[in-house]
Design a protein around this motif. Structure first.
Motif, PDB file in Angstrom:
ATOM      1  N   ALA A  99      77.469 106.277  62.037  1.00 15.57           N
ATOM      2  CA  ALA A  99      76.832 106.606  60.769  1.00 15.57           C
ATOM      3  C   ALA A  99      77.761 107.339  59.822  1.00 15.57           C
ATOM      4  N   ARG A 100      79.050 107.342  60.119  1.00 18.48           N
ATOM      5  CA  ARG A 100      80.035 107.981  59.245  1.00 18.48           C
ATOM      6  C   ARG A 100      81.107 106.969  58.874  1.00 18.48           C
ATOM      7  N   GLY A 101      81.612 107.079  57.642  1.00 15.35           N
ATOM      8  CA  GLY A 101      82.677 106.200  57.216  1.00 15.35           C
ATOM      9  C   GLY A 101      83.897 106.335  58.106  1.00 15.35           C
ATOM     10  N   GLU A 102      84.234 107.592  58.442  1.00 14.27           N
ATOM     11  CA  GLU A 102      85.386 107.835  59.315  1.00 14.27           C
ATOM     12  C   GLU A 102      85.174 107.203  60.681  1.00 14.27           C
ATOM     13  N   GLY A 103      83.947 107.302  61.180  1.00 11.51           N
ATOM     14  CA  GLY A 103      83.629 106.742  62.488  1.00 11.51           C
ATOM     15  C   GLY A 103      83.664 105.223  62.497  1.00 11.51           C
ATOM     16  N   LEU A 104      83.194 104.613  61.432  1.00  8.65           N
ATOM     17  CA  LEU A 104      83.232 103.159  61.338  1.00  8.65           C
ATOM     18  C   LEU A 104      84.669 102.661  61.272  1.00  8.65           C
ATOM     19  N   ASP A 105      85.517 103.400  60.558  1.00  5.51           N
ATOM     20  CA  ASP A 105      86.939 103.039  60.487  1.00  5.51           C
ATOM     21  C   ASP A 105      87.586 103.075  61.866  1.00  5.51           C
ATOM     22  N   LEU A 106      87.310 104.146  62.626  1.00  2.14           N
ATOM     23  CA  LEU A 106      87.887 104.261  63.969  1.00  2.14           C
ATOM     24  C   LEU A 106      87.352 103.194  64.902  1.00  2.14           C
ATOM     25  N   THR A 107      86.088 102.830  64.728  1.00  2.00           N
ATOM     26  CA  THR A 107      85.490 101.777  65.557  1.00  2.00           C
ATOM     27  C   THR A 107      86.206 100.448  65.331  1.00  2.00           C
ATOM     28  N   ARG A 108      86.470 100.141  64.069  1.00  2.00           N
ATOM     29  CA  ARG A 108      87.208  98.907  63.759  1.00  2.00           C
ATOM     30  C   ARG A 108      88.616  98.978  64.332  1.00  2.00           C
ATOM     31  N   LYS A 109      89.263 100.115  64.173  1.00  2.00           N
ATOM     32  CA  LYS A 109      90.619 100.290  64.684  1.00  2.00           C
ATOM     33  C   LYS A 109      90.671 100.094  66.196  1.00  2.00           C
TER      34      LYS A 109
END
Length: 307
Positions: A150-160
């Motif tokens: 639910a966080r932009g930072e978290g979504l970025d890390l998930t994709r990474k």
């Protein structure tokens, strides 16, 4: 957890062995190690006796940086050899320290899901300090991965981390379930590991899991709330998990080395920067894990290719 002060904090650490006790046979001075949280387990309780795949933790032990044993915000730390692990050459100190608890915790959660290669696993809270590791562990084990955050930072890390499907939890449960079912033949994932302590995270975890599937609860909110329809009408199996065994920790490190699994670290040099680390951690904007480097020379040695 009943911590009595004074107590040196930090339950995650890595470093170089400088001395060993007379009973220690499996380590020697100069070994690079990942230090465990558990200190002086009793050796006689059910969890100490095993089997490895069943153990959770010794309830009679002390815990470094938490209860009755000092932790790793120090130049020297005393650790228990039974819960330490040698580092493969390819695993750095900066990677190993967060793995000693966060890594061990989410790795166990992924194992408890009990899935085979090619099956779908979801991680709710996939972009946090534990979650971004769980995504990589699951992919390394051959699973298809759904990451929910639910966080932009978290979504970025998930994709990474390589998740096959990344879902923004802020869209609401109905939309999240719809996206998950699109890639799972309308059924939902075979199992979910919940690493988020949001009030609705456990319910979301159940909702995206197929009938008769498993939800492994790793997050530690005050209460875990699940609609009865999930447990009864859909037969979702819920189990809790805390940390892996010593052997599983060694297996995890081998997986990390083999698949070049990385920890997104936020490094601070010395205890003088502790306040900056706490501010970042409490801001909600941290990507990955925070670490404090107590001995820069050891990091420099690794950087020069000397291990």
């Amino acid at each position: 957890m009943g911590t009595k002060l004074p107590c040196t904090g930090s339950h995650e650490g890595s470093g170089t062995v400088v001395a060993v006790g007379s009973s220690v046979k499996n380590f020697q001075a100069g070994d690079r190690v990942m230090a465990g949280i558990i200190y002086h387990p009793c050796g006689t309780c059910g969890d100490c006796r095993g089997p490895e795949t069943f153990t959770q933790y010794c309830t009679n032990a002390a815990y470094c940086g938490v209860k009755d044993a000092d932790g790793y915000f120090a130049e020297y730390a005393r650790i228990d050899s039974r819960w330490a692990a040698k580092l493969p050459d390819k695993v750095s100190f900066e990677t190993a320290a967060p793995l000693s608890c966060a890594g061990c915790t989410v790795y166990k959660g992924v194992l408890l899901a009990g899935l085979k290669k090619g099956e779908w696993l979801a991680l709710v809270g996939s972009g946090g300090g534990l979650g971004h590791l769980g995504v990589q562990f699951a992919k390394a084990l051959g699973l298809n991965v759904v990451g929910v955050d639910a966080r932009g930072e978290g979504l970025d890390l998930t994709r990474k981390g390589g998740a096959d499907l990344v879902v923004d939890a802020r869209k609401g449960d109905e939309a999240v379930v719809k996206e998950v079912k699109k890639v799972t033949n309308g059924e939902g994932v075979a199992a979910t590991v919940n690493i988020s302590d949001a009030k609705t995270a456990a319910a979301t975890s159940c909702a995206i899991t197929r009938m008769h599937g498993t939800v492994v609860q790793v997050a530690q909110p005050d209460n875990v709330t699940i609609p009865f329809q999930e447990l009864i009408f859909r037969d979702i199996r819920l189990r809790g998990s805390l940390i892996c065994s010593a052997q599983e920790a060694n297996d995890m490190l081998q997986l990390v080395a083999k698949h070049n699994i990385s920890v997104n670290v936020n490094a601070f040099k010395g205890l003088g920067e502790m306040e900056k680390l706490i501010e970042l951690a409490e801001s909600g904007k941290m990507k990955g894990k925070g670490i404090v480097i107590m001995d820069q020379s050891q990091i420099d040695t690794e950087g020069n290719g000397v291990v």
